[in-house]
Design a protein around this motif. Sequence first.
Motif, PDB file in Angstrom:
ATOM      1  N   LEU A   1      41.740  40.874  36.224  1.00  0.00           N
ATOM      2  CA  LEU A   1      40.713  40.165  35.459  1.00  0.00           C
ATOM      3  C   LEU A   1      40.955  40.330  33.964  1.00  0.00           C
ATOM      4  N   LEU A   2      41.185  41.569  33.530  1.00  0.00           N
ATOM      5  CA  LEU A   2      41.396  41.833  32.105  1.00  0.00           C
ATOM      6  C   LEU A   2      42.699  41.216  31.619  1.00  0.00           C
TER       7      LEU A   2
ATOM      8  N   LEU B   1      32.275  35.693  30.617  1.00  0.00           N
ATOM      9  CA  LEU B   1      33.697  35.446  30.387  1.00  0.00           C
ATOM     10  C   LEU B   1      34.013  34.026  30.840  1.00  0.00           C
ATOM     11  N   PRO B   2      34.367  33.119  29.932  1.00  0.00           N
ATOM     12  CA  PRO B   2      34.684  31.745  30.342  1.00  0.00           C
ATOM     13  C   PRO B   2      35.844  31.733  31.340  1.00  0.00           C
TER      14      PRO B   2
ATOM     15  N   ASP C   1      30.246  45.190  36.165  1.00  0.00           N
ATOM     16  CA  ASP C   1      30.234  46.029  34.972  1.00  0.00           C
ATOM     17  C   ASP C   1      31.451  45.782  34.092  1.00  0.00           C
ATOM     18  N   VAL C   2      32.540  45.320  34.686  1.00  0.00           N
ATOM     19  CA  VAL C   2      33.789  45.134  33.960  1.00  0.00           C
ATOM     20  C   VAL C   2      33.894  43.741  33.329  1.00  0.00           C
ATOM     21  N   GLU C   3      33.550  42.708  34.095  1.00  0.00           N
ATOM     22  CA  GLU C   3      33.727  41.339  33.599  1.00  0.00           C
ATOM     23  C   GLU C   3      32.943  41.060  32.322  1.00  0.00           C
ATOM     24  N   PRO C   4      31.690  41.531  32.178  1.00  0.00           N
ATOM     25  CA  PRO C   4      30.990  41.292  30.909  1.00  0.00           C
ATOM     26  C   PRO C   4      31.720  41.897  29.700  1.00  0.00           C
ATOM     27  N   LEU C   5      32.364  43.060  29.887  1.00  0.00           N
ATOM     28  CA  LEU C   5      33.111  43.653  28.779  1.00  0.00           C
ATOM     29  C   LEU C   5      34.322  42.791  28.420  1.00  0.00           C
TER      30      LEU C   5
END
Length: 405
Positions: free
Chosen positions: A44-45, A222-223, A13-17
């Motif tokens: 990650l962010l 996310l590349p 849910d977080v990585e796509p954002l």
Amino acid sequence: MRFLLTTWGSRGDVEPLAGLAVALRELGAEAQVAAPPDEDFAALLARAGVPLVPLGPTVHSVVANPKPPTPQDAFKLAPALVAARFETLSAAAEGCDGLLATGLMPAGARDVAEKRGIPYVLACFHLLGLPSRHFPPGRRPGTPSPEGETDNRVLWEQDAQRVNALYGEALNTHRAAIGLPPVDNVRDHVLTGQPWLAADPVLCPSEGRTDLDVVQTGAWILPDDRPLPDGLEAFLDAGAPPVYVGFGSMASYIPKDIAQVAIEAVRAQGRRVLLARGWAELTRIDDADDCFVVGEVNQQALFPRVAAVVHHGGAGTTTTAARAGAPQVIVPQVADQPHWAARVAELGIGVAHEGRAPTVGSLSAALTTALTPEIRAEARTVAGTIRPDGATVAAKLLLDISARH
């Protein structure tokens, strides 16, 4: 322009954002992500250069326990998340030109946008929670539907009642506190009549499958250009492509012996094993050199180099494996995972394992099928059809909505 993106859920849910935030930045806009303060998500962010606004409790504290969350846990978590959204998002949305929400029923996000007078978008990564005359709702804590009820319209009405029971009182209490009128149907209020579907149309076709006017953008990727660790590179180079086995955040759902079962099943195929530690802290069962354990890793670089991917069927892992052309064996545990498993099997790019607790025999049989040349060839064919630009499509839509507003 500035945007606030928010979710509460797992890495999927977080990585796509993060991917959407990067796409917005490339178009000249700013974005911050309000998400659970888990260390994994913060890292990650940070890697993506996207500011994190901590929201609610960590997901790890809720799901990485000896037993899965209970309905009682859900009835405690729901109002707590509503309160966290009103408090956190109200401050974070100041000066923003739009708010996009996803993840676990983001009740409170639309209300903050309404108070701020900015556009609101609800995004989802699958169709499971969207009302449809074609299929019943998924399971949700609360009063179950009567046994024998088969009318999907009735079942979805009862689903809305369960959402109200979870979130309604808290949502309307907080709305009243900021001068907004009450909401009768929390689920439909959160979803809106035109949710966005951030999933690839090949893997998750939406046309005619829900009663809502879905806007499908493609998956938000996310590349990732990180190199693989030296030890992993050496293991990959030392023999034939291994079978990857990983279950992400499913620590309290997967069987306790899953590492033993998976390693023995892969060895039964004459293959080496690449075991992802995950939140369940999976580890080797012996000192044999045909097994390597890896932590958080660049799956985009790894999956093209494995023989197959055995996983739980999260939207992100399914999409990454499909893009890599890697055959899949999905052992679904909860929520949307059985739907991804069924679709992978339908496309002929992998196998849906029946049941959430595989045996050595059942998993070995699934691998026997997944490792055939036919499935490998089909997986490579489908890989070429997965669109890579979903995040850019969504970013342009978001900018357009904000400009028109």
